[in-house]
Design an enzyme around this catalytic site. Structure first.
Site, PDB file in Angstrom:
ATOM      1  N   LYS A   1       4.995  31.291  -8.525  1.00 29.27           N
ATOM      2  CA  LYS A   1       5.029  30.954  -9.944  1.00 29.27           C
ATOM      3  C   LYS A   1       4.351  31.986 -10.826  1.00 29.27           C
ATOM      4  O   LYS A   1       4.765  32.192 -11.970  1.00 29.27           O
ATOM      5  CB  LYS A   1       4.446  29.564 -10.158  1.00 29.27           C
ATOM      6  CG  LYS A   1       5.386  28.525  -9.573  1.00 29.27           C
ATOM      7  CD  LYS A   1       4.941  27.116  -9.789  1.00 29.27           C
ATOM      8  CE  LYS A   1       5.897  26.187  -9.055  1.00 29.27           C
ATOM      9  NZ  LYS A   1       5.457  24.804  -9.124  1.00 29.27           N
TER      10      LYS A   1
ATOM     11  N   GLU B   1      -3.561  27.930 -16.265  1.00 26.76           N
ATOM     12  CA  GLU B   1      -2.870  28.051 -17.541  1.00 26.76           C
ATOM     13  C   GLU B   1      -3.415  27.030 -18.524  1.00 26.76           C
ATOM     14  O   GLU B   1      -4.066  26.066 -18.146  1.00 26.76           O
ATOM     15  CB  GLU B   1      -1.355  27.943 -17.365  1.00 26.76           C
ATOM     16  CG  GLU B   1      -0.867  26.666 -16.769  1.00 26.76           C
ATOM     17  CD  GLU B   1       0.636  26.683 -16.497  1.00 26.76           C
ATOM     18  OE1 GLU B   1       1.173  27.708 -16.068  1.00 26.76           O
ATOM     19  OE2 GLU B   1       1.260  25.640 -16.724  1.00 26.76           O
TER      20      GLU B   1
ATOM     21  N   HIS C   1       2.757  13.678 -12.730  1.00 28.91           N
ATOM     22  CA  HIS C   1       3.586  14.884 -12.846  1.00 28.91           C
ATOM     23  C   HIS C   1       4.964  14.725 -12.212  1.00 28.91           C
ATOM     24  O   HIS C   1       5.639  15.705 -11.930  1.00 28.91           O
ATOM     25  CB  HIS C   1       2.892  16.112 -12.247  1.00 28.91           C
ATOM     26  CG  HIS C   1       1.561  16.412 -12.869  1.00 28.91           C
ATOM     27  ND1 HIS C   1       1.430  16.895 -14.144  1.00 28.91           N
ATOM     28  CD2 HIS C   1       0.312  16.270 -12.380  1.00 28.91           C
ATOM     29  CE1 HIS C   1       0.146  17.059 -14.410  1.00 28.91           C
ATOM     30  NE2 HIS C   1      -0.546  16.677 -13.353  1.00 28.91           N
TER      31      HIS C   1
ATOM     32  N   ARG D   1      17.608  25.086  -7.604  1.00 26.29           N
ATOM     33  CA  ARG D   1      18.328  24.034  -6.891  1.00 26.29           C
ATOM     34  C   ARG D   1      18.919  23.047  -7.882  1.00 26.29           C
ATOM     35  O   ARG D   1      18.664  23.118  -9.061  1.00 26.29           O
ATOM     36  CB  ARG D   1      17.360  23.283  -5.972  1.00 26.29           C
ATOM     37  CG  ARG D   1      16.171  22.758  -6.770  1.00 26.29           C
ATOM     38  CD  ARG D   1      15.260  21.885  -5.974  1.00 26.29           C
ATOM     39  NE  ARG D   1      13.989  21.727  -6.626  1.00 26.29           N
ATOM     40  CZ  ARG D   1      13.713  20.843  -7.568  1.00 26.29           C
ATOM     41  NH1 ARG D   1      14.660  20.039  -8.014  1.00 26.29           N
ATOM     42  NH2 ARG D   1      12.522  20.766  -8.114  1.00 26.29           N
TER      43      ARG D   1
END
Lengths: 449, 70
Positions: A116, A200, A235, A295
């Site tokens: 990521k 982040e 999440h 995907r």
């Protein structure tokens, strides 16, 4: 087109892929673990091959067993569905080396997206807005503290290589970050065999928007508009819709165009082909790239029902080397769709609730579709994720779709396990939901019993 | 004496206490795993761990006794 394909997945998505493949004239092979031998997807396929014992590492993640099953049945392609081996570039490469086609993006594009922090760097260079965060993975606590000062608290600590909320934690202060950073490194090491994490900026209540992408192997890439998936717990998505209420009746048209352009830029930066999704956060008028998923998404049906495009059929055609004949100007939204994930879990505490499905009756009617991985009499085991079915509702307008959804949820009968239909009904009763004022903290603020 | 039971059906992922250990209410004693989720099982009372009635990787049902506190 392929003569025979193998579906390396289980439950509702295996059934859906098998249905599409059969409709396109292909023979289908299901693979299953000992825990799933009695499930409908095994019977739906033309052939079924046992992979191994129940734990995923011995069955649906077992590369050797999957390859052997494909060779034995002479399957020409493997569709990975979502989860399991769907984002495993090594698997894609291994089967390609054995002359079997992976129904998904090129392995190189998958590898670029998987890490990521690398993905963030790549899309930022292409001009896609990203969430403010650490430039690199964080080697130690002192670097984490320095980076967090620069980014600004609260910060989110994430495992590079993670997904689905695994290995994520928020820190509001430096003291919290020290603890959270160490825990995150431990989790990353345990779950992904690597201890790289990054930081982040944490947005307390953003919206989650995503752009569906389709691209062929010759470089023709289009988007299929947005989905909104803000309603989440831990999440993980609970309700998804197309289109986003943010854009209803032409609102925020500039944000919408910006979102689509950013989605396409990100997909092109990765060298993407096949079906994929670019995920964004939206906060205060801005969109920020989170990640691209290499995907099919769980929530792909809301896009299919409102655009009329069969994403799985295109996945097969593109994997077989055909050109994507759809043009961007042919993609338009018709009506509205909502997807409700039916989880085997307590509807208040969200605790898992495996057990026997003593009663399982689907609602019927126009615009009502239930993609179920189980049938009445099956047992939901603790080995895999709690998704037992997706209730997908479509209608002419959002309001009509909500009304139809209430009726369908009230007529969905499940007994024997705890499940979250009561939660969905609470969501639909909420004024904030009806008005489209949703964000990722929605369940905490609006859907308490 | 207090019996600490499994609140979900799943497998024992980690045992976080030892026999003879003093624990406080709210301490994590065992971590269960079910449906890709880890769920901590916490001590309901303070006390001494007198018995561990589960093993890592063992399957347990909701209501099974995992730990006995004295």
């Amino acid at each position: 087109m392929f003569k025979k394909i193998l579906v390396a997945n289980r439950g509702e998505i295996a059934r859906r892929i098998i249905t599409v493949a059969r409709g396109m004239g292909m023979q289908t092979v299901a693979v299953y673990s000992d825990a799933d031998a009695e499930l409908p997807f095994v019977k739906d396929a033309d052939e079924a091959v046992r992979l191994g014992p129940a734990p995923a590492k011995d069955s649906y993640l077992n590369v050797a067993a999957l390859l052997e099953a494909a060779k034995k049945t002479k399957a020409e392609a493997i569709h990975p569905g979502y989860g399991f081996i769907s984002e495993n570039a090594d698997f894609a490469k291994t089967i390609a080396d054995n002359g079997i086609v992976f129904v998904g993006p090129p392995p190189e594009a998958m590898a670029r997206m998987k890490d990521k922090s690398e993905a963030r760097r790549l899309v930022a260079e292409a001009g896609v807005p990203i969430v403010p965060g650490s430039r690199d993975t964080i080697p130690d606590v002192s670097t984490a503290l320095a980076e967090a000062e620069r980014i600004g608290y609260p910060v989110l600590c994430k495992a590079a290589g993670g997904g689905g909320g695994i290995g994520m934690a928020v820190a509001n202060t430096a003291a919290e970050l020290e603890r959270v950073f160490r825990a995150c490194v431990d989790r990353a090491r345990a779950a992904f065999s690597r201890d790289t994490v990054y930081l982040e900026r944490y947005f307390p209540a953003p919206r989650h928007l995503e752009v569906q992408i389709l691209g062929d192997l010759k470089g023709h890439t289009i988007h299929l508009l947005e989905r909104e998936c803000s309603i989440q717990r831990r999440h993980q998505k609970v309700v998804e819709e197309a289109g986003s209420p943010l854009f209803l009746e032409g609102q925020h048209a500039d944000v919408r165009e910006h979102l689509f352009a950013a989605g396409l830029k990100a997909a092109r930066a990765f060298g993407y082909a096949n079906a994929g999704t670019v995920e964004f956060l939206y906060s205060d008028g801005q969109v920020y790239f989170i990640e691209m998923n290499a995907r099919l998404q769980v929530e792909h049906p809301v896009t299919e029902l409102t655009t009329g495009v069969d994403l799985i059929a295109w996945q097969f055609r593109i994997a077989a080397g055909e050109s994507l004949t759809l043009r961007q100007n042919e993609i338009a939204r018709n009506g509205h769709a909502l997807e409700f994930r039916i989880y085997a879990e307590d509807p208040v505490k969200f605790f898992p609730s495996p057990g026997p499905l003593k009663v399982f009756r689907a609602p019927t009617g126009p615009g009502v579709r239930l993609d179920a991985g189980y049938a009445e009499g099956n047992t939901v085991t603790p080995h895999y994720d709690p998704l037992i079915a997706k209730l997908i509702i479509s209608g002419d307008t959002r309001a009509a779709t909500i009304a139809r959804a209430k009726e369908a949820l009230a007529n969905l009968r499940i007994e024997g396990i705890k499940q979250n239909v009561p939660l969905h009904l609470r969501i639909l009763e909420s004024e904030a939901f009806i008005e489209g004022r949703i964000d990722t903290k929605f369940l905490e603020h609006h859907a308490k019993p | 004496m207090a019996e600490v039971t499994a609140h979900i059906t799943g497998t024992v992922w980690k045992i976080e206490c030892k026999v003879g250990q003093q624990v406080n209410a709210g301490d994590t004693l065992v971590i269960l795993e079910s449906m890709k989720m880890e769920m901590p099982v916490e001590a309901t009372d303070s006390g001494l761990v007198t018995e561990i009635r589960c093993a890592e990787a063992q399957s347990v049902n909701e209501g099974d006794v995992l730990i006995v506190l004295g």
